[in-house]
Design an enzyme around this catalytic site. Structure first.
Site, PDB file in Angstrom:
ATOM      1  N   PRO A   1      43.261  42.965  35.202  1.00 20.71           N
ATOM      2  CA  PRO A   1      44.387  42.434  35.980  1.00 20.71           C
ATOM      3  C   PRO A   1      44.415  42.918  37.420  1.00 20.71           C
ATOM      4  O   PRO A   1      45.150  42.355  38.234  1.00 20.71           O
ATOM      5  CB  PRO A   1      45.610  42.937  35.207  1.00 20.71           C
ATOM      6  CG  PRO A   1      45.144  44.190  34.554  1.00 20.71           C
ATOM      7  CD  PRO A   1      43.700  43.960  34.201  1.00 20.71           C
TER       8      PRO A   1
ATOM      9  N   ASP B   1      32.464  41.175  39.431  1.00 23.14           N
ATOM     10  CA  ASP B   1      31.194  41.505  38.801  1.00 23.14           C
ATOM     11  C   ASP B   1      31.180  42.902  38.190  1.00 23.14           C
ATOM     12  O   ASP B   1      30.370  43.184  37.304  1.00 23.14           O
ATOM     13  CB  ASP B   1      30.065  41.375  39.823  1.00 23.14           C
ATOM     14  CG  ASP B   1      29.921  39.936  40.317  1.00 23.14           C
ATOM     15  OD1 ASP B   1      29.722  39.041  39.477  1.00 23.14           O
ATOM     16  OD2 ASP B   1      30.033  39.715  41.530  1.00 23.14           O
TER      17      ASP B   1
ATOM     18  N   GLY C   1      34.162  38.970  44.774  1.00 21.39           N
ATOM     19  CA  GLY C   1      32.825  38.459  45.021  1.00 21.39           C
ATOM     20  C   GLY C   1      32.421  37.331  44.089  1.00 21.39           C
ATOM     21  O   GLY C   1      31.948  36.289  44.510  1.00 21.39           O
TER      22      GLY C   1
ATOM     23  N   ARG D   1      40.910  44.712  49.701  1.00 24.94           N
ATOM     24  CA  ARG D   1      40.741  43.987  48.445  1.00 24.94           C
ATOM     25  C   ARG D   1      41.874  43.000  48.178  1.00 24.94           C
ATOM     26  O   ARG D   1      41.662  41.932  47.599  1.00 24.94           O
ATOM     27  CB  ARG D   1      40.639  44.991  47.290  1.00 24.94           C
ATOM     28  CG  ARG D   1      40.569  44.359  45.912  1.00 24.94           C
ATOM     29  CD  ARG D   1      40.329  45.393  44.844  1.00 24.94           C
ATOM     30  NE  ARG D   1      38.981  45.918  44.911  1.00 24.94           N
ATOM     31  CZ  ARG D   1      37.931  45.337  44.333  1.00 24.94           C
ATOM     32  NH1 ARG D   1      38.092  44.203  43.674  1.00 24.94           N
ATOM     33  NH2 ARG D   1      36.747  45.866  44.422  1.00 24.94           N
TER      34      ARG D   1
END
Length: 554
Positions: free
Chosen positions: A159, A217, A249, A321
């Site tokens: 999450p 990833d 990404g 982020r």
């Protein structure tokens, strides 16, 4: 309802095997003629308007599920049939096609008995499911296997990944898609770093037909390494893995979409594409790369090994982020203003073409460009006395057979690095030993970046290795030598969005295909990442293991 008629798809070339006349759910006044052919579900409204205006043709290759049901209302004798499709469509303002959900729902009430209506609806649902399952896609000359239905899935969701919206995206899109496909799944929300690694390391994998992650990833990196840390790693790593983009990404998700041949998409459109491919349940093999660190630690990677500019941008942009993939653009601009040069030594074992019996094909193959003064672009393969093949690469190129003798001689010294779980590395010596003579040592020691890739994409919008495939046994090694200007580097990075950097004729960029590599940083400070995760800084080496894992890739 008449199921005895024989109709065609309008061209006469694709006869229908099932035909019926149903009413639409929600509007019983509208009747439709529905035909099921080998390839399509054709729905035509029975009105006085021209046929083409009232006909919808839905390809069964875009169908993810079909079911029949009856309502609890005892007064309703009808049965219901619903089919779910995700065809590629274009927005009117864009030439890019992306998958959009289409649901077709019909009411069957022509028969007097409720049971008869239900049986007829189930006959249709079963036929649609069976026809859509007949589509088996060839990719790179290999027929992919499919998961049995219904299959059981462990779905791990982080999450906190990306913008922190992974769970919301699951609720908005994925849960519905999995229910439509009749995929039985258990949702597990990860709570901390390495939570997924611990879960799969200890889980009873016999309960699951697949393990799927919805995150960036990094979560798949945890899962793969957790599986290979198990005592039964050989069986565990054969568990099909799936990926749904929920991070910043989303490189593997973008690669899977790219391998399907579809136009580039991002964000929710990429999620729908990967969700569709996951629901189709086709499984192919995927290469993994064994990474050896100077401390003796061994890791397994599915995406990349990076040092220099790209690793710096990836890690230093973590502070952004919360804004999603834009963080990489900001990080790139920040790092360009203060371009760093890294000193180190890079060496690699070149990839070669193999014939069916394991040797090199009997033809002249030009060696890779700008790799070493020992292997200039004009150097061609020369005969080798220690290989049974007529032609082999000289210096920078090798034959599998020519390596056998050298590797047998050093097997005792190498046994110490093959005691960890996972398959043994056959191409790597301990980091403190000299490299075999068939490795190429790069002449330059000043780099802007070194990047080893095994998938096509490094991010949603970075097509780094356009020729990469899931199961080719190749590491795409890129490095940029010092001396490149900031403007030239920026142009190169922009070209990477469409995979055009390899055609840019940049004299500082080198790309070569390898099977193993060794990197020895001389600069005292720096960042090395594996699949976007920071690892121990220092000497590192890697070897590809072809087709070690399995991936649900549509």
């Amino acid at each position: 309802m008449d199921t005895r008629r024989t109709v065609t798809d309008g061209t006469g070339s694709n006869p229908a095997t099932l035909y019926g006349e149903f009413t639409l759910v929600g509007n019983r006044k509208v009747r439709c003629a529905v035909s099921l052919t080998e390839t399509d579900l054709i729905v035509q409204r029975l009105t006085s308007a021209p046929v083409e205006r009232n006909k919808v043709v839905l390809s069964l290759k875009d169908c993810v599920g079909c079911r029949s049901y009856c309502k609890d209302d005892t007064a309703d004798l009808a049965a219901y049939l619903v089919a779910y499709f995700y065809p590629l469509k274009r927005r009117w303002v864009s030439s890019v096609a992306w998958r959009q959900r289409v649901e077709q729902c019909f009411r069957l009430d022509a028969l007097q008995e409720p049971r008869a209506n239900q049986e007829e609806a189930e006959k249709w649902a079963r036929a649609v499911r069976e026809r859509s399952a007949l589509y088996q896609y060839f990719r790179d000359g290999m027929l992919m296997s499919d998961l049995s239905r219904p299959f059981r899935m462990m779905l791990l969701v982080n999450p906190q990944s990306g913008k922190g919206q992974a769970l919301a995206l699951y609720n908005s899109y994925i849960q519905q898609m999995l229910n439509e496909t009749n995929v039985l799944h258990t949702l597990i929300i990860t709570e901390r770093q390495n939570h997924a690694r611990e879960l799969v390391r200890e889980a009873d994998l016999s309960q699951w037909d697949a393990v799927v992650i919805m995150s960036g990833d990094g979560l798949l990196y945890e899962v793969i390494n957790g599986l290979l840390e198990r005592p039964d790693w050989e069986e565990a790593i054969r568990t099909p893995l799936g990926v749904l983009p929920g991070g910043s990404g989303n490189a593997l998700a973008a690669s899977i979409h790219h391998y399907s041949g579809a136009s580039p998409v991002r964000s929710e459109e990429l999620l729908l594409s990967c969700g569709f491919l996951l629901c189709k349940g086709l499984v192919s093999h995927m290469d993994l790369v064994s990474i050896r660190l100077s401390s003796g630690t061994r890791l397994f990677s599915f995406l990349s090994l990076a040092w220099g500019f790209i690793a710096d941008v990836d890690i230093e942009s973590e502070k952004y982020r919360h804004i999603g993939a834009v963080r990489f653009t900001i990080g790139t601009l920040v790092r360009l203003t203060s371009l760093r040069i890294y000193k180190g030594r890079l060496a690699y074992l070149p990839a070669t073409e193999y014939c069916n019996k394991g040797g090199l094909r009997n033809k002249m193959i030009q060696c890779n460009n700008q790799a070493s003064p020992l292997s200039p672009t004009s150097l061609l393969c020369r005969p080798s006395s220690d290989s049974p093949c007529q032609n082999t690469f000289y210096n920078s190129c090798h034959s599998n057979n020519s390596l056998t003798v050298r590797r047998t001689e050093s097997i005792s010294s190498r046994s110490t690095i093959n005691t960890l779980p996972g398959p043994p590395d056959s191409m790597l010596l301990p980091l403190d030993q000299a490299l075999p003579s068939d490795w190429v040592v790069v002449q330059e020691e000043d780099f802007v970046l070194v990047l080893a890739m095994y998938q096509s994409h490094l991010a949603e919008d970075l097509l780094m290795a356009p020729e990469a495939t899931l199961n080719d046994g190749i590491i795409h090694l890129f490095y940029i030598r010092a001396g490149i200007s900031r403007i030239a580097l920026l142009r190169l990075l922009l070209a990477m969005e469409k995979g055009a950097h390899l055609a840019a004729n940049c004299q500082h960029l080198v790309h070569t295909k390898v099977r193993a590599l060794r990197l020895e940083p001389f600069s005292p400070k720096g960042i090395i990442t594996v699949d976007g995760e920071v690892v121990e800084y220092g000497p590192v080496q890697a070897e590809v293991h072809r087709g070690l894992a399995k991936l649900i890739s549509g």
